[in-house]
Design an enzyme around this catalytic site. Structure first.
Site, PDB file in Angstrom:
ATOM      1  N   CYS A  10       0.831  -1.217   0.000  1.00  0.00           N
ATOM      2  CA  CYS A  10       0.000   0.000   0.000  1.00  0.00           C
ATOM      3  C   CYS A  10       0.861   1.261   0.000  1.00  0.00           C
ATOM      4  O   CYS A  10       1.603   1.526   0.951  1.00  0.00           O
ATOM      5  CB  CYS A  10      -0.907  -0.013   1.231  1.00  0.00           C
ATOM      6  SG  CYS A  10      -1.803   1.538   1.446  1.00  0.00           S
ATOM      7  N   VAL A  50      -6.177   0.614   5.325  1.00  0.00           N
ATOM      8  CA  VAL A  50      -4.917   0.956   5.974  1.00  0.00           C
ATOM      9  C   VAL A  50      -4.302   2.114   5.193  1.00  0.00           C
ATOM     10  O   VAL A  50      -4.625   2.292   4.024  1.00  0.00           O
ATOM     11  CB  VAL A  50      -3.957  -0.268   5.986  1.00  0.00           C
ATOM     12  CG1 VAL A  50      -4.465  -1.317   6.937  1.00  0.00           C
ATOM     13  CG2 VAL A  50      -3.715  -0.848   4.598  1.00  0.00           C
ATOM     14  N   GLU A  62      -6.198   7.588   7.723  1.00  0.00           N
ATOM     15  CA  GLU A  62      -5.969   8.598   6.673  1.00  0.00           C
ATOM     16  C   GLU A  62      -4.521   9.103   6.666  1.00  0.00           C
ATOM     17  O   GLU A  62      -4.103   9.881   7.523  1.00  0.00           O
ATOM     18  CB  GLU A  62      -6.945   9.786   6.773  1.00  0.00           C
ATOM     19  CG  GLU A  62      -8.404   9.384   6.649  1.00  0.00           C
ATOM     20  CD  GLU A  62      -8.760   8.747   5.295  1.00  0.00           C
ATOM     21  OE1 GLU A  62      -8.003   8.917   4.318  1.00  0.00           O
ATOM     22  OE2 GLU A  62      -9.782   8.043   5.223  1.00  0.00           O
ATOM     23  N   SER A  63      -3.800   8.668   5.626  1.00  0.00           N
ATOM     24  CA  SER A  63      -2.358   8.936   5.610  1.00  0.00           C
ATOM     25  C   SER A  63      -1.974  10.417   5.715  1.00  0.00           C
ATOM     26  O   SER A  63      -1.034  10.734   6.459  1.00  0.00           O
ATOM     27  CB  SER A  63      -1.706   8.288   4.377  1.00  0.00           C
ATOM     28  OG  SER A  63      -2.247   8.803   3.189  1.00  0.00           O
TER      29      SER A  63
HETATM   30  N1  LIG Z   1      -7.434   7.903   1.997  1.00  0.00           N
HETATM   31  C1  LIG Z   1      -6.718   6.769   2.555  1.00  0.00           C
HETATM   32  C2  LIG Z   1      -6.581   5.719   1.464  1.00  0.00           C
HETATM   33  C3  LIG Z   1      -6.006   4.413   2.021  1.00  0.00           C
HETATM   34  C4  LIG Z   1      -6.236   3.255   1.060  1.00  0.00           C
HETATM   35  O1  LIG Z   1      -6.903   3.384   0.017  1.00  0.00           O
HETATM   36  N2  LIG Z   1      -5.649   2.109   1.410  1.00  0.00           N
HETATM   37  C5  LIG Z   1      -5.879   0.923   0.626  1.00  0.00           C
HETATM   38  C6  LIG Z   1      -4.614   0.096   0.473  1.00  0.00           C
HETATM   39  S1  LIG Z   1      -3.417   0.945  -0.524  1.00  0.00           S
HETATM   40  C7  LIG Z   1      -6.872   0.035   1.316  1.00  0.00           C
HETATM   41  O2  LIG Z   1      -6.830  -0.141   2.510  1.00  0.00           O
HETATM   42  N3  LIG Z   1      -7.745  -0.538   0.506  1.00  0.00           N
HETATM   43  C8  LIG Z   1      -8.755  -1.426   0.993  1.00  0.00           C
HETATM   44  C9  LIG Z   1     -10.081  -1.010   0.439  1.00  0.00           C
HETATM   45  O3  LIG Z   1     -10.163  -0.106  -0.394  1.00  0.00           O
HETATM   46  O4  LIG Z   1     -11.077  -1.592   0.829  1.00  0.00           O
HETATM   47  C10 LIG Z   1      -5.365   7.236   3.069  1.00  0.00           C
HETATM   48  O5  LIG Z   1      -4.824   8.240   2.576  1.00  0.00           O
HETATM   49  O6  LIG Z   1      -4.852   6.619   4.015  1.00  0.00           O
END
Ligand SMILES: N[C@@H](CCC(=O)N[C@@H](CS)C(=O)NCC(=O)O)C(=O)O
Length: 194
Positions: A10, A50, A62-63
């Site tokens: 990720c 995550v 949220e990163s």
């Molecule tokens: N807006 C979130 C996006 C995090 C995200 O999209 N993580 C992905 C992995 S790269 C995830 O957990 N995906 C699982 C899903 O979409 O259900 C951030 O900035 O942390």
């Protein structure tokens, strides 16, 4: 101790891993299998995504928010400029990530017909910016660079996009890869391929 709910593949998690490494903060790394997410992850983040950072009862998803939290909680070394105007401009990079890179990266990843071309167009735009500045938010490396580098690395390493046409982008990536916190991400990507 801080806990990071993390996934090697990720890029949003990579942002947080890099900030933690830059600041020398120890943490427990809990790897989440994104193809079979545990039900308890939804208790920590209702979106089931995550990264999630946790310390005792404090749970933060949220990163971009995690990055800014870590910057405030562990101010040294600083990863935002000291000048308020420069700080604000660094935050614009974080805010506009989807438009400036994210959306077209995922179009390429999903195999959209024009996805690869769209991603290359975004990389060409970054080249134009980096032709005039060593780092995205100016003279110093910081959160803006960290917010973008995981996707640029994956474009090169995973999508095999040759960065040759964009010398300033390549030089920026080389500068970032001199930092152990960023170079460690090459190992993460290599482990995913093995
Ligand atoms: N807006 C979130 C996006 C995090 C995200 O999209 N993580 C992905 C992995 S790269 C995830 O957990 N995906 C699982 C899903 O979409 O259900 C951030 O900035 O942390």
């Amino acid at each position: 101790m801080l806990v990071l709910y993390d996934a090697g593949r990720c890029p949003y998690c990579a942002r947080v891993r890099i900030v933690l490494a830059e600041k020398g903060v120890e943490f427990e790394d809990v790897q989440i299998d994104l193809s079979d997410r545990p039900a308890w992850l939804y208790e920590k983040n209702p979106l089931g995504k995550v990264p999630v950072l946790e310390e005792d009862a404090f749970v933060l998803p949220e990163s971009p928010v995690i990055m800014e939290y870590l910057e405030e909680r562990y101010p040294e070394p600083a990863l935002l400029p000291a000048d308020p105007a420069a700080r604000a401009l660094a935050r614009v990079w974080l805010e506009r990530f989807d438009d400036l890179l994210g959306r077209d990266y995922y179009a390429a990843r999903c195999g959209d017909d024009d996805g690869r071309e769209r991603l290359q167009a975004r990389l060409a735009e970054l080249e134009e910016v980096l032709a005039g500045t060593p780092f995205l938010s100016g003279a110093d490396y910081g959160l803006a660079d960290i917010a973008y580098v995981p996707w640029v690395l994956r474009a090169r390493e995973t999508f095999a996009i040759d960065l040759e046409p964009w010398p300033s982008l390549r030089a920026w990536l080389d500068r970032l890869l001199e930092r152990p916190a960023v170079a460690a991400e090459l190992d993460v990507l290599a482990a995913l391929r093995s």
